[in-house]
Design an enzyme around this catalytic site. Structure first.
Site, PDB file in Angstrom:
ATOM      1  N   LYS A  52       0.841  -1.213   0.000  1.00 54.63           N
ATOM      2  CA  LYS A  52       0.000   0.000   0.000  1.00 54.63           C
ATOM      3  C   LYS A  52       0.870   1.255   0.000  1.00 54.63           C
ATOM      4  O   LYS A  52       0.601   2.217  -0.717  1.00 54.63           O
ATOM      5  CB  LYS A  52      -0.964  -0.017   1.205  1.00 54.63           C
ATOM      6  CG  LYS A  52      -2.061  -1.068   1.065  1.00 54.63           C
ATOM      7  CD  LYS A  52      -2.868  -1.278   2.340  1.00 54.63           C
ATOM      8  CE  LYS A  52      -3.850  -2.443   2.141  1.00 54.63           C
ATOM      9  NZ  LYS A  52      -4.650  -2.742   3.346  1.00 54.63           N
ATOM     10  N   GLN A  96      -4.856  -1.712   9.606  1.00 49.27           N
ATOM     11  CA  GLN A  96      -4.745  -3.018   8.959  1.00 49.27           C
ATOM     12  C   GLN A  96      -5.331  -4.104   9.863  1.00 49.27           C
ATOM     13  O   GLN A  96      -5.022  -4.181  11.054  1.00 49.27           O
ATOM     14  CB  GLN A  96      -3.270  -3.312   8.628  1.00 49.27           C
ATOM     15  CG  GLN A  96      -3.050  -4.562   7.806  1.00 49.27           C
ATOM     16  CD  GLN A  96      -3.645  -4.499   6.387  1.00 49.27           C
ATOM     17  OE1 GLN A  96      -3.801  -3.430   5.809  1.00 49.27           O
ATOM     18  NE2 GLN A  96      -3.997  -5.643   5.841  1.00 49.27           N
ATOM     19  N   ASP A 119     -11.085   2.633   3.793  1.00 50.46           N
ATOM     20  CA  ASP A 119     -11.328   1.192   3.657  1.00 50.46           C
ATOM     21  C   ASP A 119     -12.809   0.909   3.400  1.00 50.46           C
ATOM     22  O   ASP A 119     -13.166  -0.191   2.983  1.00 50.46           O
ATOM     23  CB  ASP A 119     -10.936   0.473   4.966  1.00 50.46           C
ATOM     24  CG  ASP A 119      -9.595  -0.233   4.865  1.00 50.46           C
ATOM     25  OD1 ASP A 119      -9.208  -0.608   3.747  1.00 50.46           O
ATOM     26  OD2 ASP A 119      -8.954  -0.410   5.915  1.00 50.46           O
TER      27      ASP A 119
HETATM   28  N1  GUN Z   1      -7.019  -7.019   5.989  1.00 48.33           N
HETATM   29  C1  GUN Z   1      -7.321  -7.725   4.877  1.00 48.33           C
HETATM   30  N2  GUN Z   1      -7.835  -6.906   3.928  1.00 48.33           N
HETATM   31  C2  GUN Z   1      -7.847  -5.660   4.459  1.00 48.33           C
HETATM   32  C3  GUN Z   1      -8.262  -4.402   3.958  1.00 48.33           C
HETATM   33  O1  GUN Z   1      -8.746  -4.237   2.836  1.00 48.33           O
HETATM   34  N3  GUN Z   1      -8.098  -3.356   4.816  1.00 48.33           N
HETATM   35  C4  GUN Z   1      -7.611  -3.500   6.065  1.00 48.33           C
HETATM   36  N4  GUN Z   1      -7.518  -2.419   6.819  1.00 48.33           N
HETATM   37  N5  GUN Z   1      -7.222  -4.671   6.562  1.00 48.33           N
HETATM   38  C5  GUN Z   1      -7.346  -5.733   5.755  1.00 48.33           C
END
Ligand code: GUN
Length: 293
Positions: A52, A96, A119
């Site tokens: 990211k 996350q 998100d």
């Molecule tokens: N864990 C797995 N996929 C995601 C996501 O799209 N965002 C976040 N914050 N955690 C995740």
């Protein structure tokens, strides 16, 4: 059979975003700023967050990584979330997941200001999405929608089976596929661990979106000739021949299923790269204050 090249589309979308950022800077605006909170050192989470941050650099965004050890208290984490909510220099942020068991993920998600929730996990964004209002849409389903759009795959009136009912993939995916819009307007069935006729449902589907997290679950005899198959699975299956020690494995038995499909996504290189790009798109929207002013 056509392979849906998520990697190539993701590169293209990132270039489009980078162009928009250049235009923003030329107008004297600042670059969008994404912050990410990472708790602990889970291998998968480390990899995703690093990807990211790298994507932010490519797009010309500012990014900040805030780390906490596994034993951080819920209160300390919530205090950081509140601080980021108030920080005018941060346009959007993510925490996350998964979080350690002593921390309530739902509490964390609901503490994030929905206007910075890139998100799309906050109930306000989830609710707005389900009734078709502008909002941040969760990254994986949004990435799949973008793939269907860019490959001009017909969805109107099609039978779409979503395998899996998670809050971040299955449920929003089903919601988007039934939305009165393109891509959408499909007749959607959601199957999960308690479904009785899952195989029969799959056999009748024009579009299968597999998001169960069970490697190689979808076999050739479950797929209709000419179906579109989207594989969301990314399970790390041990593989001694790989340098990393594992092989990223989808929910679809690709070699067997692919010959029957009109379109199929590979793993890796299908849905995965689009997920990160969707987050970049949401961050751009946040930077431009396009959804919430
Ligand atoms: N864990 C797995 N996929 C995601 C996501 O799209 N965002 C976040 N914050 N955690 C995740």
């Amino acid at each position: 059979m056509k392979l849906i090249d998520g990697k190539a589309i993701a590169e293209q979308v990132k270039l489009e975003i980078a162009e928009e950022v250049k235009a923003m800077l030329a107008q004297g605006k600042r670059a969008p700023h994404l912050a990410a909170i990472l708790v602990g050192h889970d291998g998968g989470s480390e990899t995703y967050v690093a990807a990211k941050i790298k994507a932010c650099e490519f797009c010309g965004f500012r990014s900040s990584l805030i780390r906490f050890e596994e034993d951080v208290t819920e209160e300390t984490l919530l205090a950081k979330v509140r601080e980021l909510n108030e920080d005018e220099g941060v346009d959007g942020f993510i925490v996350q997941l998964p979080l350690p068991r002593h921390i309530s993920e739902q509490k964390v998600i609901e503490t994030i200001d929905y206007r910075k929730d890139v998100d799309g996990f906050h109930p306000i964004n989830v609710g707005r999405m389900s009734i078709g209002l502008p909002c941040y849409v969760s990254a994986t389903p949004n990435g799949i929608i973008e793939l269907l759009r860019r490959y001009e795959i017909e969805t109107s009136g099609k039978k779409c089976v979503v395998l899996g009912r998670s809050n971040i993939v299955g449920k929003p995916m089903a919601s988007l596929m039934m939305q009165k819009a393109y891509p959408g307007d499909a007749t959607v069935t959601v199957c999960h661990s308690r479904s009785k006729d899952l195989v029969k449902e799959c056999r009748e589907a024009d579009i299968i979106i597999a998001a169960l997290g069970q490697p190689n679950f979808v076999k050739a005899d479950m797929v209709k000739e000419g179906a579109v198959v989207i594989d969301v699975g990314t399970t790390r299956v041990p593989d001694a021949s790989k340098k990393s020690g594992f092989k990223l494995t989808g929910d679809v038995l690709f070699d067997e299923v692919a010959p029957k499909c009109s379109y199929i996504t590979p793993v890796p290189g299908g849905v995965g790269p689009m997920t990160i790009v969707s987050l970049m798109k949401n961050t751009l929207l946040a930077g431009k204050k396009e959804i919430y002013s």
